[in-house]
Design an enzyme around this catalytic site. Sequence first.
Site, PDB file in Angstrom:
ATOM      1  N   ASP A 129       0.843  -1.194   0.000  1.00 13.22           N
ATOM      2  CA  ASP A 129       0.000   0.000   0.000  1.00 13.22           C
ATOM      3  C   ASP A 129       0.879   1.245   0.000  1.00 13.22           C
ATOM      4  O   ASP A 129       1.814   1.358   0.797  1.00 13.22           O
ATOM      5  CB  ASP A 129      -0.884   0.027   1.250  1.00 13.22           C
ATOM      6  CG  ASP A 129      -1.967  -1.037   1.228  1.00 13.22           C
ATOM      7  OD1 ASP A 129      -3.023  -0.781   0.647  1.00 13.22           O
ATOM      8  OD2 ASP A 129      -1.743  -2.121   1.809  1.00 13.22           O
ATOM      9  N   GLU A 262     -11.144  -1.087  -2.301  1.00 14.17           N
ATOM     10  CA  GLU A 262     -12.060  -1.821  -3.173  1.00 14.17           C
ATOM     11  C   GLU A 262     -13.124  -0.913  -3.792  1.00 14.17           C
ATOM     12  O   GLU A 262     -13.555   0.056  -3.174  1.00 14.17           O
ATOM     13  CB  GLU A 262     -12.739  -2.940  -2.378  1.00 14.17           C
ATOM     14  CG  GLU A 262     -11.748  -3.964  -1.850  1.00 14.17           C
ATOM     15  CD  GLU A 262     -12.319  -4.883  -0.787  1.00 14.17           C
ATOM     16  OE1 GLU A 262     -11.770  -5.992  -0.609  1.00 14.17           O
ATOM     17  OE2 GLU A 262     -13.298  -4.500  -0.119  1.00 14.17           O
ATOM     18  N   LYS A 371      -9.672  -3.512  -7.595  1.00 16.92           N
ATOM     19  CA  LYS A 371     -10.129  -4.614  -6.750  1.00 16.92           C
ATOM     20  C   LYS A 371     -11.623  -4.517  -6.480  1.00 16.92           C
ATOM     21  O   LYS A 371     -12.147  -3.442  -6.187  1.00 16.92           O
ATOM     22  CB  LYS A 371      -9.375  -4.617  -5.420  1.00 16.92           C
ATOM     23  CG  LYS A 371      -9.633  -5.867  -4.563  1.00 16.92           C
ATOM     24  CD  LYS A 371      -9.148  -5.697  -3.130  1.00 16.92           C
ATOM     25  CE  LYS A 371      -7.663  -5.489  -3.051  1.00 16.92           C
ATOM     26  NZ  LYS A 371      -7.200  -5.506  -1.633  1.00 16.92           N
ATOM     27  N   HIS A 376     -19.702 -12.480  -0.041  1.00 17.34           N
ATOM     28  CA  HIS A 376     -20.247 -13.817  -0.259  1.00 17.34           C
ATOM     29  C   HIS A 376     -21.412 -14.154   0.662  1.00 17.34           C
ATOM     30  O   HIS A 376     -22.134 -15.132   0.410  1.00 17.34           O
ATOM     31  CB  HIS A 376     -19.142 -14.865  -0.072  1.00 17.34           C
ATOM     32  CG  HIS A 376     -18.536 -14.843   1.307  1.00 17.34           C
ATOM     33  ND1 HIS A 376     -19.049 -15.585   2.341  1.00 17.34           N
ATOM     34  CD2 HIS A 376     -17.477 -14.157   1.807  1.00 17.34           C
ATOM     35  CE1 HIS A 376     -18.326 -15.369   3.426  1.00 17.34           C
ATOM     36  NE2 HIS A 376     -17.379 -14.501   3.137  1.00 17.34           N
ATOM     37  N   THR A 418     -11.515 -10.916  -4.621  1.00 18.13           N
ATOM     38  CA  THR A 418     -11.089 -11.477  -3.340  1.00 18.13           C
ATOM     39  C   THR A 418     -11.846 -12.765  -2.999  1.00 18.13           C
ATOM     40  O   THR A 418     -12.638 -13.249  -3.786  1.00 18.13           O
ATOM     41  CB  THR A 418     -11.299 -10.458  -2.203  1.00 18.13           C
ATOM     42  OG1 THR A 418     -12.701 -10.162  -2.113  1.00 18.13           O
ATOM     43  CG2 THR A 418     -10.550  -9.171  -2.467  1.00 18.13           C
ATOM     44  N   GLU A 456      -7.061 -12.667  -4.807  1.00 13.78           N
ATOM     45  CA  GLU A 456      -6.364 -12.829  -3.536  1.00 13.78           C
ATOM     46  C   GLU A 456      -7.285 -13.487  -2.522  1.00 13.78           C
ATOM     47  O   GLU A 456      -8.502 -13.570  -2.727  1.00 13.78           O
ATOM     48  CB  GLU A 456      -5.887 -11.476  -3.014  1.00 13.78           C
ATOM     49  CG  GLU A 456      -7.009 -10.475  -2.805  1.00 13.78           C
ATOM     50  CD  GLU A 456      -6.525  -9.038  -2.635  1.00 13.78           C
ATOM     51  OE1 GLU A 456      -6.988  -8.383  -1.685  1.00 13.78           O
ATOM     52  OE2 GLU A 456      -5.697  -8.591  -3.456  1.00 13.78           O
ATOM     53  N   ASN A 457      -6.713 -13.961  -1.451  1.00 12.07           N
ATOM     54  CA  ASN A 457      -7.508 -14.490  -0.347  1.00 12.07           C
ATOM     55  C   ASN A 457      -7.997 -13.334   0.519  1.00 12.07           C
ATOM     56  O   ASN A 457      -7.325 -12.310   0.648  1.00 12.07           O
ATOM     57  CB  ASN A 457      -6.694 -15.479   0.489  1.00 12.07           C
ATOM     58  CG  ASN A 457      -5.323 -14.952   0.876  1.00 12.07           C
ATOM     59  OD1 ASN A 457      -4.576 -14.453   0.050  1.00 12.07           O
ATOM     60  ND2 ASN A 457      -4.988 -15.054   2.149  1.00 12.07           N
ATOM     61  N   ALA A 458      -9.161 -13.502   1.125  1.00 10.36           N
ATOM     62  CA  ALA A 458      -9.729 -12.447   1.967  1.00 10.36           C
ATOM     63  C   ALA A 458      -9.189 -12.504   3.385  1.00 10.36           C
ATOM     64  O   ALA A 458      -9.040 -11.476   4.037  1.00 10.36           O
ATOM     65  CB  ALA A 458     -11.255 -12.559   1.988  1.00 10.36           C
ATOM     66  N   LEU A 459      -8.899 -13.715   3.867  1.00 14.71           N
ATOM     67  CA  LEU A 459      -8.387 -13.914   5.217  1.00 14.71           C
ATOM     68  C   LEU A 459      -7.116 -14.760   5.143  1.00 14.71           C
ATOM     69  O   LEU A 459      -6.992 -15.624   4.272  1.00 14.71           O
ATOM     70  CB  LEU A 459      -9.431 -14.625   6.090  1.00 14.71           C
ATOM     71  CG  LEU A 459     -10.799 -13.938   6.226  1.00 14.71           C
ATOM     72  CD1 LEU A 459     -11.770 -14.840   6.985  1.00 14.71           C
ATOM     73  CD2 LEU A 459     -10.660 -12.587   6.926  1.00 14.71           C
TER      74      LEU A 459
END
Length: 588
Positions: A129, A262, A371, A376, A418, A456-459
């Site tokens: 970032d 996002e 992004k 979900h 994500t 990418e993965n969220a967690l």
Amino acid sequence: MASNLILHSTQGSLGAKVRLQVYSSIFQQFHGIRSVKRIEALWQTGSFNSADISKSLKAVASKFSTAEILPKAPFAETYNQRMLANYVPVYVMLPLGVISNENVFETKTVMEKQLKELKEAGVDGVMVDVWWGIVESKGPKQYDWSAYRNLFELFQECGLKLQAIMSFHKCGGNVGDEVTIPLPKWVLEIGETDPDIFYTNLKGNRNEECLTLGVDNQPLFHGRTTIQMYSDYMKSFRENMSDFLEAGLIIDIEVGLGPAGELRYPSYPSSQGWVFPGIGEFQCYDKYLKAEFKEAVTNAGHPEWELPDNAGEYNDTPGSTKFFGLNGTYLTEQGKFFLTWYSNKLINHGDEILAEANKAFLGFKVKLAAKVAGIHWWYKSDSHAAELTSGYYNLKDRDGYRPIARMLSRHHAIFNFTCLEMRNSEQRADAKCGPQELVQQVLSGGWREQLEVAGENALSRYDCYGYNQMLLNARPNGVNSEGVPKLMMFGITYLRLSDELLKENNFKIFKEFVKKMHADQDYCPDLGKYNHEIGPLEQSKPKISMEDLLEATKPMEPFPWGSEADMKIDDFEGVLANLVRKLFSMFK
């Protein structure tokens, strides 16, 4: 030194001591033991006894001496050119506070060691970032890039590519935020006299995570609009980082378009009490967006229509509200008009900022990216309430993501999505989650719009199940031994570099994940060898008409997905540990 794994039982007929010696060095080479699976199958059917245990464990132990599990001899970097076409590059997100609030790179020694570990693991690059609240903190157009230059030089020395995020939001208040980095102080001071520059919910609560898109074109910031501030920031980045851009270090510029970077509304802020799986709230009640909505309904011949006041609160369920409930407002003419306006405002917001990003980096060999969040929860409910409050007008008979993909295509931007690691079976049943179907829908829409799709993965995950789900989504129809697979993601970014990731067993599994993403090929520094050559950024295409965007809302069946990844990670140690726990529970 060898380590012993000893199973003891002192009760009843199972009182015999069973000992299995397992060597750590072999653990590191061994994958997928059928005997262990057989034991698990016996356990699940309740049809095995102590003799089964002894027999099966001896069978496992005997396997350790076979030639098939001996370590392979070291070899030089080589590639199977056909398999290399299946290579998906892997990047790793750096900690949020790698540059301090005081704009100092304080952890160079530690970071250098960690980056070298990532490089040795075969990782292609990193994501970081680049915080607006740090770089332009001293005043309008007073940019200080020195700390980031020091950081980028380290990436260059370590031989890692860079995905740089233009982070125009606050850090702090979201899941996983370990530090707090506010918006520039001089921007917040403007908000003290005009709080409507921030997103606002029905009750009038302000969210200082980012500026409302209602002020995108309002010259409230010392004569500049929000779009102009973001544009100036990106141009300054280009001017001060041109040597890194020209050297090919920076391959992606991901443009922050909202909360957490996002393209969405901040509809589920934990800072205001939201907890999963609440439906969230609409965020369009600042005076600027209210005025725009009034103008829109007046032009549509319905000046009597107002913004929703029956959509519930952050932690409600869809059925508890009149807006999202059975035969709810979202199905009426008024509800459809509002949702179309709300979602189109978001798409236009992204379109205008990406147009400025394209101008800033035009001609450089770099990709733009944006992004989109993986909302979900409530995906399997009729109203898709959590998606609607976030700005994604997605229903069973309306695709809310392909219009976004079509907008991104005009700027030659990568569609970054994500929650790639999530499986339905891991979610709460009452929240009607559908991460697997959501990912399938969104990625399919991106590919249909001829986009390069990344994710990418969220967690943070450290287990083979999360990694295998990411592998499945990266190549949903598997590898193609003859060349380019039918469907393949452009890249994967793992969230996030941490001490936990670098723990011995976690990092061992992660390295296996990287290898499988690379289709069992060595790390390849030449992007052209796996069809990722980056040419000069081309000028944005003409603005897409509203008719064309609405045409993209027509639902289409997603592309078919395999049931599991064909290059899976078999975590033998994890399987064996789970087996041991089951055995101990049986002996109690």
